[in-house]
Motif scaffolding. Sequence first.
Motif, PDB file in Angstrom:
ATOM      1  N   GLY A 144      40.421  35.345  49.505  1.00 17.91           N
ATOM      2  CA  GLY A 144      40.100  34.108  48.796  1.00 17.91           C
ATOM      3  C   GLY A 144      40.074  34.217  47.286  1.00 17.91           C
ATOM      4  N   LEU A 145      40.606  35.295  46.725  1.00 22.02           N
ATOM      5  CA  LEU A 145      40.670  35.367  45.265  1.00 22.02           C
ATOM      6  C   LEU A 145      41.798  34.490  44.733  1.00 22.02           C
ATOM      7  CD1 LEU A 145      40.071  39.170  44.558  1.00 22.02           C
ATOM      8  CD2 LEU A 145      38.530  37.289  44.045  1.00 22.02           C
ATOM      9  N   MET A 146      42.834  34.331  45.564  1.00 21.14           N
ATOM     10  CA  MET A 146      43.960  33.478  45.175  1.00 21.14           C
ATOM     11  C   MET A 146      44.097  32.369  46.204  1.00 21.14           C
ATOM     12  SD  MET A 146      47.228  35.725  44.137  1.00 21.14           S
ATOM     13  CE  MET A 146      47.705  35.923  42.449  1.00 21.14           C
ATOM     14  N   ASN A 147      44.490  31.207  45.729  1.00 17.24           N
ATOM     15  CA  ASN A 147      44.780  30.114  46.657  1.00 17.24           C
ATOM     16  C   ASN A 147      46.151  30.340  47.285  1.00 17.24           C
ATOM     17  OD1 ASN A 147      42.420  28.574  45.861  1.00 17.24           O
ATOM     18  ND2 ASN A 147      43.499  28.242  43.934  1.00 17.24           N
TER      19      ASN A 147
ATOM     20  N   LEU B 228      33.509  37.990  43.451  1.00 16.58           N
ATOM     21  CA  LEU B 228      33.852  36.716  44.106  1.00 16.58           C
ATOM     22  C   LEU B 228      34.166  36.863  45.593  1.00 16.58           C
ATOM     23  CD1 LEU B 228      35.966  34.886  41.367  1.00 16.58           C
ATOM     24  CD2 LEU B 228      33.521  34.779  41.819  1.00 16.58           C
ATOM     25  N   ILE B 229      34.133  38.095  46.126  1.00 16.14           N
ATOM     26  CA  ILE B 229      34.377  38.198  47.569  1.00 16.14           C
ATOM     27  C   ILE B 229      33.058  38.383  48.313  1.00 16.14           C
ATOM     28  CG2 ILE B 229      36.778  38.975  47.351  1.00 16.14           C
ATOM     29  CD1 ILE B 229      35.779  41.844  47.920  1.00 16.14           C
TER      30      ILE B 229
ATOM     31  N   ARG C 104      31.670  30.000  44.277  1.00 14.78           N
ATOM     32  CA  ARG C 104      31.940  30.286  42.866  1.00 14.78           C
ATOM     33  C   ARG C 104      31.080  29.403  41.969  1.00 14.78           C
ATOM     34  NH1 ARG C 104      38.413  31.303  41.812  1.00 14.78           N
ATOM     35  NH2 ARG C 104      38.806  32.604  43.622  1.00 14.78           N
TER      36      ARG C 104
ATOM     37  N   ARG D 191      44.822  39.546  47.977  1.00 17.72           N
ATOM     38  CA  ARG D 191      44.044  38.582  47.193  1.00 17.72           C
ATOM     39  C   ARG D 191      43.886  37.259  47.940  1.00 17.72           C
ATOM     40  NH1 ARG D 191      43.374  39.794  41.570  1.00 17.72           N
ATOM     41  NH2 ARG D 191      44.486  41.690  41.034  1.00 17.72           N
TER      42      ARG D 191
ATOM     43  N   SER E 224      40.823  28.292  39.720  1.00 13.87           N
ATOM     44  CA  SER E 224      41.983  29.140  39.390  1.00 13.87           C
ATOM     45  C   SER E 224      42.037  30.405  40.229  1.00 13.87           C
ATOM     46  CB  SER E 224      41.971  29.566  37.934  1.00 13.87           C
ATOM     47  OG  SER E 224      41.493  28.553  37.132  1.00 13.87           O
ATOM     48  N   ASP E 225      43.257  30.916  40.351  1.00  9.01           N
ATOM     49  CA  ASP E 225      43.484  32.190  41.022  1.00  9.01           C
ATOM     50  C   ASP E 225      42.912  33.323  40.191  1.00  9.01           C
ATOM     51  OD1 ASP E 225      44.853  31.073  43.076  1.00  9.01           O
ATOM     52  OD2 ASP E 225      46.858  31.565  42.323  1.00  9.01           O
ATOM     53  N   VAL E 226      42.372  34.311  40.892  1.00  8.41           N
ATOM     54  CA  VAL E 226      42.038  35.550  40.212  1.00  8.41           C
ATOM     55  C   VAL E 226      43.234  36.466  40.431  1.00  8.41           C
ATOM     56  CG1 VAL E 226      40.451  37.487  40.093  1.00  8.41           C
ATOM     57  CG2 VAL E 226      39.601  35.205  40.615  1.00  8.41           C
TER      58      VAL E 226
END
Lengths: 318, 306
Positions: free
Chosen positions: B53-56, A142-143, A148, B49, A313-315
């Motif tokens: 951008g893995l977490m808001n 996802l980076i 997404r 994270r 959602s957060d990963v």
Amino acid sequence: MSNFFQLIRNEHMKLYSQKATWIMAAILVVLVIGMGGLFKIDEAITGGEVPTGDNWKEELQQQNEQLMSQEGQAQEVAYPGYTNVEENQYRIENDLPPTEYNAWDFVRDNRGFVALVSLFTIIVAAGITANEFRWGTIKLLLIRPISRTKILLAKYVSVVIYALTMLVLLYVLSFIIGVIFFGMDSFSQTYVYNQAGEIKDAGIFAFTVSQYMLSFVELIMMATFAFMIASVFRNTSLAIGLAIFLMMAGSSIVLFFMNKEWAKYILFANTDLTQFMEGTPMVADLTLGFSITVIAVYYLVFLLLSWFFFTKSDVAGS
Amino acid sequence: MTEPVMKLKNVKKTIGKKEIIKGLNFDIYGGEVFGFLGPNGAGKTTTIRMMVGLMNMSAGDVLIKGRSINKEFKEAIRHVGGIVENPEMYPFMSGWKNLVHYARMMPDITEERIIQVVRLVGLENRIKEKVGKYSLGMRQRLGIAQALLHNPSVLILDEPTNGLDPSGIREIRAYIRELAEEEGVAVIVSSHILSEMEMMCDRIGIIKNGELIAIQSVTDALQQTDEKEVSIEAAPVDEAKAALQELTGRNVQLNGNVLTFTIEKEMIPKVVTDLVHKQIQIYGVHANRSTLEDKFLDLIGEGVIE
Ligand SMILES: Nc1ncnc2c1ncn2[C@@H]1O[C@H](COP(=O)(O)OP(=O)(O)O)[C@@H](O)[C@H]1O
Ligand SMILES: [Mg+2]
């Protein structure tokens, strides 16, 4: 768009690099061949005297008379079942001689294996997102400069391609094994069947293909359900377990609530579209149009939920 | 001053009722290695994270080359390469296929470029093997290869030395220094081990309980601190003390039979040799922490870095 194609390639590379994918395909191949062998050995399954001679009409007529005289008794269903008075009558009237058990019948019988293809597709659909979380690879996935939504869509499309591939494998393999074991009558063989009390006929190729395609609807619904659970809960086993449970229990659920006003809104009352082709619908007053609408609504809800949870959602840590 | 490559603006994260990250502000520049130091649970991984951008974020923003990771994700992330926590790859595919997988997700990465990064991290001989067979060190290197494919302006490595042996750590340190110095990459490295950070970073930001409590330039700190506190256990202790006072010209403290004094690090071998020449028995020599370490530990509280 071009990077969407690359994403699909990636999903395929990952899918077919896993041993489990090949084991599932091998299981299907072995079972189809085994089934062919079993049918070949055990004449009782495919037997039944089929009147194929010049005077087949008289023979069928005789059989009908015999059948009518035993009216009321439980009829033993012998394959290929020239035991149905109306169907026999229809054949006589329309000059459609019966055929011996052949490759087409084997293809038609093997539609039962679509359940196995469903099972495999559920496993793939549940794993394709949730495994990335389990493996921890989701973080690297996802980076990238790709949304997404696009990544999720590529995964979903790959599941559909997988399901189609397995379905085509099942059909083609059944046909080949059928030809080897039972021979083939002709491509233009006519199939006679009973649809909600009305006798009809159709070209066997068109009929089997459309039956497989209709089973595909049920298959895709269960796979999409598993895909949704996996995207929401990020748990492969949960998604596989729930989807298989519902697949098995689906018709029992419908039977249980059959008398309720809302029974027809249950997904499983509608997913078996073949009920409109051959046989009688499970719940009364169902129509093809109504079922398609219900299926479409469930389908959209499943996809929307998958999308919402996957993209928003957060990963976070495991 | 030049524009920062990455800029954190009041970045906050609340999970449930707990504020895990409490408003981080700092800039990272091209060509520097920035150390993100803090004890386990301080919020390093959470911050990273959010950077990628893995977490808001609950509040604030991260700008990468001026682009917001929140609002212009694709434009921002294309300049970033990284490993978040462990270098997790697909174990059932070869190292090569893993790289091809990521290369396909970014524009214009040629096969030559993949070969180049494989060479850079020294995996040429093992690249066709399944990642499942790799050691942690090899996976760490593959992780770096993956992060470098697209020539990022910012390289983020979360605890890259975790589980590596000393030679592995030295190698990683060498790559990182080279990338920063020769390619002008801004490198962000997180760790909970101060001594590693001192050796590879230009600047160190210390995070504790989700707050940035200090940013220290390592070169400055090292210049002030090439003195170490040294303890020597020796006998006869009085003779040793006298000899040391004479050798160093400094105050020597006696504690049981342990003598403690401060001296430049380079002087330690000479002092020991001289003591030996004077027939003094040495039972142990221990260089205590440097003043930089003192400073960090003062800031974050003794014993918090584990
Ligand atoms: N998903 C989560 N839900 C709740 N708390 C979390 C979550 N992830 C991390 N934390 C908490 O946030 C804090 C920071 O964690 P982390 O960023 O992993 O620290 P570090 O990487 O510095 O060791 C810890 O106290 C941890 O318990
Ligand atoms: Mg961490």
